[in-house]
Design a protein around this motif. Structure first.
Motif, PDB file in Angstrom:
ATOM      1  N   LYS A  60     172.378  72.601  78.663  1.00  0.00           N
ATOM      2  CA  LYS A  60     172.101  71.377  79.408  1.00  0.00           C
ATOM      3  C   LYS A  60     170.675  71.380  79.948  1.00  0.00           C
ATOM      4  O   LYS A  60     169.961  70.364  79.887  1.00  0.00           O
ATOM      5  N   ARG A  74     176.269  64.132  71.417  1.00  0.00           N
ATOM      6  CA  ARG A  74     177.348  63.837  72.365  1.00  0.00           C
ATOM      7  C   ARG A  74     177.076  64.479  73.722  1.00  0.00           C
ATOM      8  O   ARG A  74     177.334  63.876  74.773  1.00  0.00           O
ATOM      9  N   ARG A  75     176.527  65.681  73.726  1.00  0.00           N
ATOM     10  CA  ARG A  75     176.219  66.344  75.000  1.00  0.00           C
ATOM     11  C   ARG A  75     175.118  65.601  75.742  1.00  0.00           C
ATOM     12  O   ARG A  75     175.183  65.444  76.973  1.00  0.00           O
ATOM     13  N   SER A  89     176.652  62.450  77.166  1.00  0.00           N
ATOM     14  CA  SER A  89     177.543  62.782  78.286  1.00  0.00           C
ATOM     15  C   SER A  89     176.739  63.127  79.534  1.00  0.00           C
ATOM     16  O   SER A  89     177.081  62.699  80.648  1.00  0.00           O
ATOM     17  N   ASP A  90     175.665  63.904  79.365  1.00  0.00           N
ATOM     18  CA  ASP A  90     174.794  64.220  80.501  1.00  0.00           C
ATOM     19  C   ASP A  90     174.166  62.956  81.071  1.00  0.00           C
ATOM     20  O   ASP A  90     174.031  62.800  82.291  1.00  0.00           O
ATOM     21  N   ILE A  93     175.388  59.900  81.016  1.00  0.00           N
ATOM     22  CA  ILE A  93     176.399  59.115  81.740  1.00  0.00           C
ATOM     23  C   ILE A  93     176.668  59.709  83.116  1.00  0.00           C
ATOM     24  O   ILE A  93     176.785  58.994  84.119  1.00  0.00           O
ATOM     25  N   LYS A  94     176.741  61.045  83.192  1.00  0.00           N
ATOM     26  CA  LYS A  94     177.038  61.696  84.468  1.00  0.00           C
ATOM     27  C   LYS A  94     175.871  61.598  85.437  1.00  0.00           C
ATOM     28  O   LYS A  94     176.068  61.456  86.647  1.00  0.00           O
ATOM     29  N   GLN A 117     178.305  55.585  76.240  1.00  0.00           N
ATOM     30  CA  GLN A 117     179.733  55.868  76.092  1.00  0.00           C
ATOM     31  C   GLN A 117     180.207  55.545  74.671  1.00  0.00           C
ATOM     32  O   GLN A 117     181.007  56.278  74.084  1.00  0.00           O
ATOM     33  N   VAL A 131     179.166  58.309  72.447  1.00  0.00           N
ATOM     34  CA  VAL A 131     180.049  59.476  72.599  1.00  0.00           C
ATOM     35  C   VAL A 131     181.254  59.333  71.680  1.00  0.00           C
ATOM     36  O   VAL A 131     181.648  60.280  70.970  1.00  0.00           O
ATOM     37  N   ALA A 146     187.651  57.793  73.820  1.00  0.00           N
ATOM     38  CA  ALA A 146     186.292  57.424  74.235  1.00  0.00           C
ATOM     39  C   ALA A 146     186.036  55.936  74.018  1.00  0.00           C
ATOM     40  O   ALA A 146     185.382  55.279  74.847  1.00  0.00           O
TER      41      ALA A 146
END
Length: 279
Positions: free
Chosen positions: A84, A178-179, A182-183, A185-186, A198, A201, A217
């Motif tokens: 990350k 995808r990672r 996802s990072d 979005i968070k 999203q 993803v 998803a």
């Protein structure tokens, strides 16, 4: 203490029977032994208290370490955290390049530091001390003589991270993409690109034939971002996922819902074709 000595003297008299009580010296000796034992007990009590405090402190420290380990495990382990950080560093490097900044992302030891009194030049060479004063003036003259170039568009970290995910997706690096999404979005929950992230993803799962994960998803896009431009596509792709998973009735229902909600969309036309060929 006096009660203990008196009790010992009485016991001695009883044990002596017809021969009489013990002598004064024997009594004094017993009394000294009692006093010594009492002193030893008093010395042991603080030591026991210190030992107990140390045990308690060690137990607390172990609980803290266990909590830190559990938190690390919930985050995906040390490897996931390093990955990350690397993705965020890549995004920062894009910002550094586009905005012509120096964020000091490289390790100074790896880059090589100049000795005192010298300045580094491109390629790792060093400027002699006699040329240091002339170097800034020469650079300023070259900059003034050079034609003005259009400034590169500024790019913030959020945009850089989102585009890094898109680049990985285009390169078919679906796990990395995808990672990144996802990072994104968070970290940037209020960013307008979150619905698209999203959807990407879900697309990453779909491209890897993980149709159950993809269906879940896509459902987030449908339920949470129903007004986004990706909603019709999410309906269509979720229906295809249901078909891939052998859930024909659910796939048909999702396609019919898509046609009803977005009748003029390109996805609705594809849904009609799907229903005709999958009766």
């Amino acid at each position: 203490m006096k009660k203990t000595a008196s009790l010992l003297a009485t016991l001695c008299c009883i044990a002596g029977g017809m021969t009489g009580c013990v002598s004064q010296s024997d009594y004094d000796s017993l009394q000294r032994r009692v006093q010594e034992q009492d002193a030893q007990l008093r010395q042991m009590q603080p030591a026991q208290a210190d030992s107990w405090a140390q045990v308690q402190a060690m137990q607390q420290e172990m609980n803290q370490m266990k909590g830190q380990f559990d938190e690390l495990q919930r985050a995906g382990g040390a490897k996931a955290i390093v990955e990350k950080l690397n993705r965020h560093e890549a995004a920062l490097r894009q910002v550094e390049t586009s905005m012509a900044l120096n964020l000091n992302l490289d390790d100074s030891a790896a880059a090589g530091e100049a000795p005192a009194g010298q300045q580094p030049l491109p390629g790792g060479q060093l400027t002699p001390p006699a040329q240091q004063d002339a170097a800034p003036q020469k650079a300023a003259q070259q900059q003034a003589a050079a034609p003005k170039q259009q400034a590169a568009p500024k790019k913030d970290t959020a945009t850089a991270l989102f585009e890094a995910g898109k680049a990985d997706f285009s390169a078919r690096k679906y796990t990395e993409a995808r990672r990144s999404f996802s990072d994104f979005i968070k970290t940037y929950k209020s960013n307008p690109n979150v619905p698209d992230a999203q959807y990407y993803v879900a697309e990453c799962h779909f491209q890897q034939n993980k149709f159950a994960d993809a269906a879940l998803a896509y459902d987030v896009v449908i339920t949470k971002y129903a007004k986004s431009s990706k909603a019709p596509a999410a309906y269509l792709k979720q229906g295809i996922c249901f078909s891939k998973l052998g859930q024909g009735a659910a796939a048909k229902a999702r396609m019919q819902e898509l046609i009803k909600k977005y009748p003029s969309s390109a996805e609705a036309a594809r849904a009609k074709t799907f229903l005709k060929t999958n009766k």
